[in-house]
Design a protein around this motif. Sequence first.
Motif, PDB file in Angstrom:
ATOM      1  N   PHE A  83       0.843  -1.189   0.000  1.00 32.98           N
ATOM      2  CA  PHE A  83       0.000   0.000   0.000  1.00 32.98           C
ATOM      3  C   PHE A  83       0.882   1.245   0.000  1.00 32.98           C
ATOM      4  O   PHE A  83       1.994   1.227   0.520  1.00 32.98           O
ATOM      5  CB  PHE A  83      -0.911   0.035   1.243  1.00 32.98           C
ATOM      6  N   THR A  84       0.371   2.316  -0.581  1.00 34.00           N
ATOM      7  CA  THR A  84       1.109   3.573  -0.595  1.00 34.00           C
ATOM      8  C   THR A  84       0.461   4.567   0.367  1.00 34.00           C
ATOM      9  O   THR A  84      -0.756   4.573   0.551  1.00 34.00           O
ATOM     10  CB  THR A  84       1.154   4.179  -2.006  1.00 34.00           C
ATOM     11  N   VAL A  85       1.295   5.414   0.965  1.00 32.28           N
ATOM     12  CA  VAL A  85       0.824   6.366   1.966  1.00 32.28           C
ATOM     13  C   VAL A  85       0.434   7.695   1.336  1.00 32.28           C
ATOM     14  O   VAL A  85      -0.573   8.300   1.715  1.00 32.28           O
ATOM     15  CB  VAL A  85       1.912   6.582   3.041  1.00 32.28           C
ATOM     16  N   ARG A  86       1.228   8.160   0.367  1.00 33.43           N
ATOM     17  CA  ARG A  86       1.017   9.474  -0.231  1.00 33.43           C
ATOM     18  C   ARG A  86       0.387   9.344  -1.614  1.00 33.43           C
ATOM     19  O   ARG A  86       0.951   8.681  -2.488  1.00 33.43           O
ATOM     20  CB  ARG A  86       2.351  10.220  -0.327  1.00 33.43           C
ATOM     21  N   PRO A  87      -0.756   9.988  -1.829  1.00 33.30           N
ATOM     22  CA  PRO A  87      -1.423   9.864  -3.135  1.00 33.30           C
ATOM     23  C   PRO A  87      -0.533  10.234  -4.309  1.00 33.30           C
ATOM     24  O   PRO A  87      -0.608   9.606  -5.373  1.00 33.30           O
ATOM     25  CB  PRO A  87      -2.614  10.829  -3.006  1.00 33.30           C
ATOM     26  N   GLN A  88       0.319  11.230  -4.154  1.00 34.22           N
ATOM     27  CA  GLN A  88       1.159  11.681  -5.260  1.00 34.22           C
ATOM     28  C   GLN A  88       2.254  10.666  -5.613  1.00 34.22           C
ATOM     29  O   GLN A  88       2.879  10.784  -6.677  1.00 34.22           O
ATOM     30  CB  GLN A  88       1.799  13.040  -4.942  1.00 34.22           C
ATOM     31  N   GLU A  89       2.475   9.683  -4.759  1.00 34.84           N
ATOM     32  CA  GLU A  89       3.505   8.678  -5.026  1.00 34.84           C
ATOM     33  C   GLU A  89       2.920   7.347  -5.488  1.00 34.84           C
ATOM     34  O   GLU A  89       3.667   6.451  -5.888  1.00 34.84           O
ATOM     35  CB  GLU A  89       4.355   8.445  -3.775  1.00 34.84           C
ATOM     36  N   ARG A  90       1.620   7.231  -5.443  1.00 38.62           N
ATOM     37  CA  ARG A  90       0.992   5.940  -5.761  1.00 38.62           C
ATOM     38  C   ARG A  90       1.342   5.474  -7.170  1.00 38.62           C
ATOM     39  O   ARG A  90       1.653   4.301  -7.397  1.00 38.62           O
ATOM     40  CB  ARG A  90      -0.526   6.041  -5.609  1.00 38.62           C
ATOM     41  N   GLY A  91       1.314   6.390  -8.131  1.00 38.37           N
ATOM     42  CA  GLY A  91       1.590   6.015  -9.511  1.00 38.37           C
ATOM     43  C   GLY A  91       2.968   5.403  -9.689  1.00 38.37           C
ATOM     44  O   GLY A  91       3.145   4.476 -10.487  1.00 38.37           O
TER      45      GLY A  91
END
Length: 333
Positions: free
Chosen positions: A155-163
């Motif tokens: 899972f990713t914590v920061r939306p801007q890093e998900r991609g």
Amino acid sequence: MRRKTRTPPSPLPQRHGVDPVRVRLPATGSWATVREHLVERLSGAGAGTVDGMFDAGLIVGADGRPVAPDAPYVPGMFVWFHRELPAEVPVPFPLEVVYRDEHIVVADKPHFLATTPRGGHVAETALARLRRELDLPTLSPAHRLDRLTAGLVLFTVRPQERGAYQTLFRDRLVRKEYEAVAPYDPALALPRTVRSRIVKERGVLTAREVPGEPNAESRVELLGHRPAEAAAEGIGPLGRYRLVPSTGQTHQLRVHMTALGVPILGDPLYPEVTGPVPAGDFRRPLQLLARALEFTDPVTGGEHRFRSGRVLTAWASYDRWAAGAYDGPRDGQ
């Protein structure tokens, strides 16, 4: 070139770790009001339910204010509301966090727990549980595991890093290793790499192999085998397998193991679809485990190697698994 419409942030908070539903009104249509469109779009809920939501002010616009039922239909307009959560039987097994930093969370998911909300599984999902337990409302999955498969999920914590993390999976830059328990066939030559074309049609429970250019590749290795502990049930000897997929088609490992003549124990879909399992029946979990994840972190550049510590019960004790025992939490590996 048409400019992409920016999606405004949700004016509603999460509820029980679940995002509100966002609806964008279509660019074309004959609806006169927002209500007319939602009654048609949410036909399964019934007009009375939609009207009740409008009356209670539960359907809001981008400014967070309730939308009136007679509000004019505006193409491209966004509205939000919280879905009525279905009655769910809690999955009574721990969801363990094996790693956490400011960028990612890696969880060891139990069998029967869906990764993300879908259908009748909403609040009882790995994503919703972790958002609640870790107080991380921005948490998002970088990939998914089938509900019946246990093991590691990123899972990713920061939306801007998900991609960036999703791209790792898209570009096959993550080494994924699975473990399975299935019948042992001494005539099956292993290790081997299985390649085939797999298709999964919407609305059909199972995926299937079809002629054509392969889009699915799995490495299958035998880790060990032993005599069956319940020969009276016709199980025969059991094998423990390492499965390394190079691609990520739906049900890929389950389809490939079935094609080899050694379907994974506890599979309700392969080789044949069995009757639906009643809610709350957590016996005989599918003996498939996402054992390991390895990748280079696209944000920090660090090397990550994670390993699930779960035990597949049918291998440790077939009798316990057949009697309904759940997979143990740690195997010491």
